[in-house]
Design a protein around this motif. Structure first.
Motif, mmCIF file in Angstrom:
data_model
loop_
_atom_site.group_PDB
_atom_site.id
_atom_site.type_symbol
_atom_site.label_atom_id
_atom_site.label_comp_id
_atom_site.label_asym_id
_atom_site.label_seq_id
_atom_site.Cartn_x
_atom_site.Cartn_y
_atom_site.Cartn_z
ATOM 1 N N THR A 43 0.787 -1.235 0.000
ATOM 2 C CA THR A 43 0.000 0.000 0.000
ATOM 3 C C THR A 43 0.819 1.285 0.000
ATOM 4 O O THR A 43 0.344 2.307 -0.478
ATOM 5 C CB THR A 43 -0.941 0.009 1.218
ATOM 6 N N ASP A 49 -1.811 3.653 2.282
ATOM 7 C CA ASP A 49 -1.327 2.984 3.481
ATOM 8 C C ASP A 49 -1.941 3.567 4.739
ATOM 9 O O ASP A 49 -2.367 4.719 4.772
ATOM 10 C CB ASP A 49 0.203 3.083 3.559
ATOM 11 N N SER A 53 0.825 0.002 8.119
ATOM 12 C CA SER A 53 1.242 -0.665 6.881
ATOM 13 C C SER A 53 2.736 -0.929 6.864
ATOM 14 O O SER A 53 3.532 -0.119 7.338
ATOM 15 C CB SER A 53 0.867 0.189 5.668
ATOM 16 N N LYS A 147 -10.395 0.679 4.139
ATOM 17 C CA LYS A 147 -9.261 0.129 4.892
ATOM 18 C C LYS A 147 -9.323 0.585 6.348
ATOM 19 O O LYS A 147 -9.053 -0.199 7.253
ATOM 20 C CB LYS A 147 -7.936 0.524 4.236
ATOM 21 N N LYS A 152 -9.050 -5.399 4.270
ATOM 22 C CA LYS A 152 -7.740 -5.514 3.647
ATOM 23 C C LYS A 152 -7.815 -4.838 2.281
ATOM 24 O O LYS A 152 -8.898 -4.564 1.761
ATOM 25 C CB LYS A 152 -7.350 -6.986 3.494
ATOM 26 N N THR A 153 -6.668 -4.607 1.684
ATOM 27 C CA THR A 153 -6.606 -3.839 0.444
ATOM 28 C C THR A 153 -7.387 -4.470 -0.698
ATOM 29 O O THR A 153 -8.227 -3.812 -1.324
ATOM 30 C CB THR A 153 -5.135 -3.630 0.039
ATOM 31 N N GLU A 154 -7.117 -5.723 -1.015
ATOM 32 C CA GLU A 154 -7.777 -6.352 -2.163
ATOM 33 C C GLU A 154 -9.291 -6.440 -1.969
ATOM 34 O O GLU A 154 -10.047 -6.130 -2.893
ATOM 35 C CB GLU A 154 -7.147 -7.707 -2.476
ATOM 36 N N TYR A 168 -9.164 -11.562 -4.226
ATOM 37 C CA TYR A 168 -7.783 -11.661 -4.709
ATOM 38 C C TYR A 168 -7.756 -12.166 -6.152
ATOM 39 O O TYR A 168 -7.019 -11.656 -6.990
ATOM 40 C CB TYR A 168 -6.963 -12.559 -3.779
#
Length: 191
Positions: A43, A49, A53, A147, A152-154, A168
């Motif tokens: 990130t 981020d 992170s 976030k 989570k990011t994905e 993912y």
């Protein structure tokens, strides 16, 4: 298109990105891992981020060199706080995952016997960068909001993109789209 093999872009980025660049310089980790073609993923390169992170380095490590890679990580970083090292299978591929804290950051070093650009972390980075380029600041802020709420990011990207199934895998369905095709696929953001 950004050259992800060269972290020079961090020098002209956000305050956190500039701090990361300075940490790379002080630690000398890119020189140490140079033979493994390290690429910074995650990130921080994308400016999405959170304070927690980490810096994720993705490396190409031939299968016959996995033990040497572990030894290199142990020799150079084994003395650092929260050092960890494990060999594991990731999507059926032998992988080495190292972690430690240094220069104000948590670090994760990941190695697999496949080119860095073929590894999921780098593939996700490229898709996420393309989405953020197409969607602009509004999309960056929307990802950050999710976030901060704990995603989570994905999964955050997949939710905003309205992609069903495993986030993912779903993100990777976008990796061959042109910028114009990707812009057309971006759903409107909900207020």
């Amino acid at each position: 298109m950004r050259n992800w093999e060269d972290i020079g872009y961090l020098q002209i980025g956000t305050s956190r990105q500039r701090q990361a660049h300075a940490a790379f310089e002080r630690l000398g980790i890119l020189a140490t891992l140079n033979a493994f073609g390290p690429v910074l993923a995650g990130t921080i390169p994308l400016n999405i981020d959170l304070p927690s992170s980490d810096l994720d380095l993705i490396c190409e490590v031939p299968q016959l060199a996995l033990a040497d890679f572990q030894l290199l990580l142990r020799q150079h970083y084994g003395h650092l706080p929260r050092f960890s090292l494990q060999e594991t299978m990731v999507r059926g591929c032998p992988s080495v995952v190292g972690g430690f804290e240094a220069e104000g950051f948590a670090w994760e070093v990941f190695g697999q016997p496949q080119p860095t650009r073929a590894q999921h972390a780098v593939r996700h980075l490229l898709v996420e960068y393309a989405v953020l380029e197409a969607g602009g600041e509004a999309w960056r802020q929307a990802v950050l909001t999710l976030k901060r709420q704990g995603l989570k990011t994905e999964p955050a990207f997949a939710q905003l993109l309205q992609l069903p199934g495993d986030p993912y895998a779903a993100l990777l369905t976008l990796e061959n789209l042109t910028s114009a095709e990707l812009r057309q696929r971006l759903p409107p953001l909900r207020p």
